[in-house]
Write an enzyme that holds these catalytic residues in place. Structure first.
Site, PDB file in Angstrom:
ATOM      1  N   THR A  88       0.337  -1.257  -0.042  1.00 57.82           N
ATOM      2  CA  THR A  88      -0.069  -0.050   0.314  1.00 57.82           C
ATOM      3  C   THR A  88       0.789   1.745  -0.363  1.00 57.82           C
ATOM      4  OG1 THR A  88      -0.010  -0.751   2.297  1.00 57.82           O
ATOM      5  CG2 THR A  88      -1.916  -1.323   1.225  1.00 57.82           C
ATOM      6  N   GLY A 111      -9.671   1.220  -2.841  1.00 62.44           N
ATOM      7  CA  GLY A 111     -10.471   1.322  -4.105  1.00 62.44           C
ATOM      8  C   GLY A 111     -12.002  -0.341  -3.890  1.00 62.44           C
ATOM      9  N   ASN A 179      -8.041  -1.843  11.394  1.00 60.57           N
ATOM     10  CA  ASN A 179      -7.283  -0.552  10.390  1.00 60.57           C
ATOM     11  C   ASN A 179      -8.650  -0.490   9.744  1.00 60.57           C
ATOM     12  OD1 ASN A 179      -6.019   1.534   8.700  1.00 60.57           O
ATOM     13  ND2 ASN A 179      -4.644   0.390   8.072  1.00 60.57           N
ATOM     14  N   HIS A 371     -52.011  -6.488 -28.301  1.00 58.80           N
ATOM     15  CA  HIS A 371     -51.839  -8.706 -28.622  1.00 58.80           C
ATOM     16  C   HIS A 371     -50.973  -8.763 -29.709  1.00 58.80           C
ATOM     17  CE1 HIS A 371     -56.235  -7.560 -27.192  1.00 58.80           C
ATOM     18  NE2 HIS A 371     -55.969  -6.944 -28.725  1.00 58.80           N
ATOM     19  N   TYR A 374     -45.447  -7.450 -33.599  1.00 56.43           N
ATOM     20  CA  TYR A 374     -43.998  -7.164 -34.008  1.00 56.43           C
ATOM     21  C   TYR A 374     -43.718  -6.173 -34.577  1.00 56.43           C
ATOM     22  CZ  TYR A 374     -39.184  -6.123 -34.849  1.00 56.43           C
ATOM     23  OH  TYR A 374     -38.089  -5.167 -35.377  1.00 56.43           O
ATOM     24  N   TYR A 395     -37.071  -6.052 -42.420  1.00 59.20           N
ATOM     25  CA  TYR A 395     -35.531  -6.385 -42.562  1.00 59.20           C
ATOM     26  C   TYR A 395     -35.580  -7.549 -43.817  1.00 59.20           C
ATOM     27  CZ  TYR A 395     -30.928  -8.627 -41.714  1.00 59.20           C
ATOM     28  OH  TYR A 395     -30.179  -8.953 -42.779  1.00 59.20           O
TER      29      TYR A 395
END
EC number: 2.7.7.23
Length: 488
Positions: A88, A111, A179, A371, A374, A395
């Site tokens: 450290t 961290g 610590n 209902h 798409y 598409y």
């Protein structure tokens, strides 16, 4: 939390690998409430007014730097690289160049401590100022202090040194005050004393804790006890899960105190940065991710998952709806079991019902797809009705093509709209149609074969089957032999 008015810099230690995580990803990149572990100590230091904040990176340095820069793009961050993880103290020394010319207190944080509060950092900084101490440090008391460095105090009760567990005697191991890995040190003393730190310890590493006895002789050390929940580090997946639950619990409490109803906080999950308006109701098992914003008086039903979604006031999200990078206007009704994909834009009072998927499409005010539909790359006018089973074939194998449906149009059930195509305002599309050509406003389009009805067909078919069965009966019957009789 008010920002400190005096100069303050911060160093966040984020170089370690974290072997106990058993992961290919650096420990500080593992997430709590949708943010990397290291994000939290950095943000808390910033909230206190620290500038700059130096993040010491090592393992997967580029990934850590990229993640923090993306999460805090406007922050005064600097990065220092610790090429070898030698302890450290060595990590803090790696930040020296980034703080060249700075004079004043330096806050040093780990961290992997996401639960620290800005108030706790302020307490550590203030303790050093009040005591005019060279170093102030945070301590915590644990029932089982295994793995932590023990705090040894002098006759006057001040921290005199910190002994790492591997170097501690039996008597020192019995100490429960440990610590917390949070320090505030004067910059001039920090660099001067760190140059004297050696590796005379069981791990042969440069310990930052060796600074404490040096500071005790130079100007004293102030100790501040902090809640163990806040200061405990995250070292493995179990501790990661616990930290996540605590953080989400804090977020839930803050929302509830601001006027949000969370029906079961123990079954609520959200990311740091999510916003929820007053009088919103969040049902159990809801997950709110990323930069999601939920408006006032909006209700989010059981099992809904919303990622980077923007919901206006008064929206109803029925159970098990999934929303990703989409926006929903006031009064709209979604679900249950609907899916909004990126680019979906649902207008005011529009309905997107069960098993309807919307991608990169806009529904105007009051439009309905209730209902099994798409809708992709589509523009749907106000008041239009999309029947069950409707599909926009967007598409063609090479590119996505648009569908435009005018205001008030009525699309019958089981219609297939082959894009690019436009349906005019007020037009009707008959159920079961497959359309490839534009439909003018106010027109009726039929794109299906004409129905053929054959009356008496069933009786005729049954008679034919019976005749066929007689013609193909047993050979004995066809040759005139008597058929076997069944006993009655």
């Amino acid at each position: 939390m008010p920002r400190t008015r005096t100069p303050l810099a911060a160093i966040v230690l984020a170089a370690g690998k974290g072997t106990r995580m058993k992961s290919n990803k650096a420990k500080v990149l593992h997430e709590v409430a949708g943010r990397p572990l290291a994000y939290y100590p950095v943000k808390r230091a910033l909230e206190l007014g620290a500038s700059p904040v130096v993040v010491v990176v090592g393992h997967q340095a580029e990934a850590v730097e990229a993640a923090l820069s993306a999460a805090l793009p406007e922050a005064p961050l600097r990065f220092a690289v610790q090429e070898q993880q030698l302890g450290t103290a060595h990590a803090v020394l790696a930040a020296k160049r980034a703080l060249r010319g700075y004079r004043g207190p330096v806050l040093i944080l780990s961290g992997d401590t996401p639960l620290l509060r800005a108030e706790t950092l302020e307490a550590v900084v203030s303790a050093g100022r009040r005591a005019r101490a060279a170093v102030s440090l945070a301590t915590m008391t644990l029932e089982v202090p295994r793995g932590y460095g023990r705090v040894v105090r002098d006759a006057r009760g001040r921290p005199a040194r910190i002994v790492e567990e591997k170097d501690a005697t039996e008597a020192e191991r019995a100490v429960r005050e440990v610590n917390a890995g949070l320090y505030c040190v004067d910059a001039e003393l920090l660099w001067k004393k760190l140059a004297k730190v050696g590796t005379a310890n069981a791990q042969r590493e440069f310990y930052l804790t060796d600074l404490v006895p040096m500071a005790a002789q130079a100007g004293g050390v102030a100790g501040v006890e902090v809640p163990a929940e806040e200061a405990s580090g995250v070292n493995d997946r179990v501790e990661l899960s616990r930290a996540n639950r605590v953080m989400v619990g804090r977020l839930a409490e803050a929302f509830m105190r601001a006027g949000v109803t969370i029906e079961d906080p123990a079954r609520f999950d959200c990311d740091e940065g999510v916003e929820i308006g007053a009088d919103a109701v969040i049902e159990p098992n809801v997950r709110l991710r990323g930069r999601t914003r939920v408006g006032a008086r909006t209700r989010v039903g059981v099992g809904a998952v919303i990622t980077d979604g923007v919901l206006a006031d008064g929206v109803t999200v029925n159970p098990y709806t999934v929303i990703s990078e989409a926006q929903v206007a006031e009064g709209a009704i979604l679900g249950p079991f609907s899916r909004l994909r990126p680019g979906a834009d649902i207008g005011p009072e529009a309905h997107v019902g069960n098993f309807v998927e919307v991608k990169k499409s806009r529904l105007g005010k009051g439009a309905k797809a209730n209902h099994l539909a798409y809708l992709g790359d589509a523009e749907i006018g106000a008041g239009a009705n999309i029947g069950a089973g409707t599909i926009t074939c967007n598409y063609d194998g090479e590119r996505k093509n648009p569908t435009r449906i005018g205001e008030g149009a009525f699309i019958g059930s089981d219609s297939i709209l082959v894009a690019p195509i436009e349906i005019g305002a007020g037009a009707y599309v008959a159920a079961g149609s497959t359309l490839t050509d534009p439909v003018p406003a106010g027109a009726l389009a039929l794109g299906r074969a004409r129905q053929v009805t054959k009356e008496g067909w069933v009786a005729q078919r049954q008679a034919e089957k019976q005749m066929k069965g007689t013609a193909t009966g047993p050979a004995s019957a066809r040759k005139g032999r008597p058929a076997a009789r069944r006993a009655s």
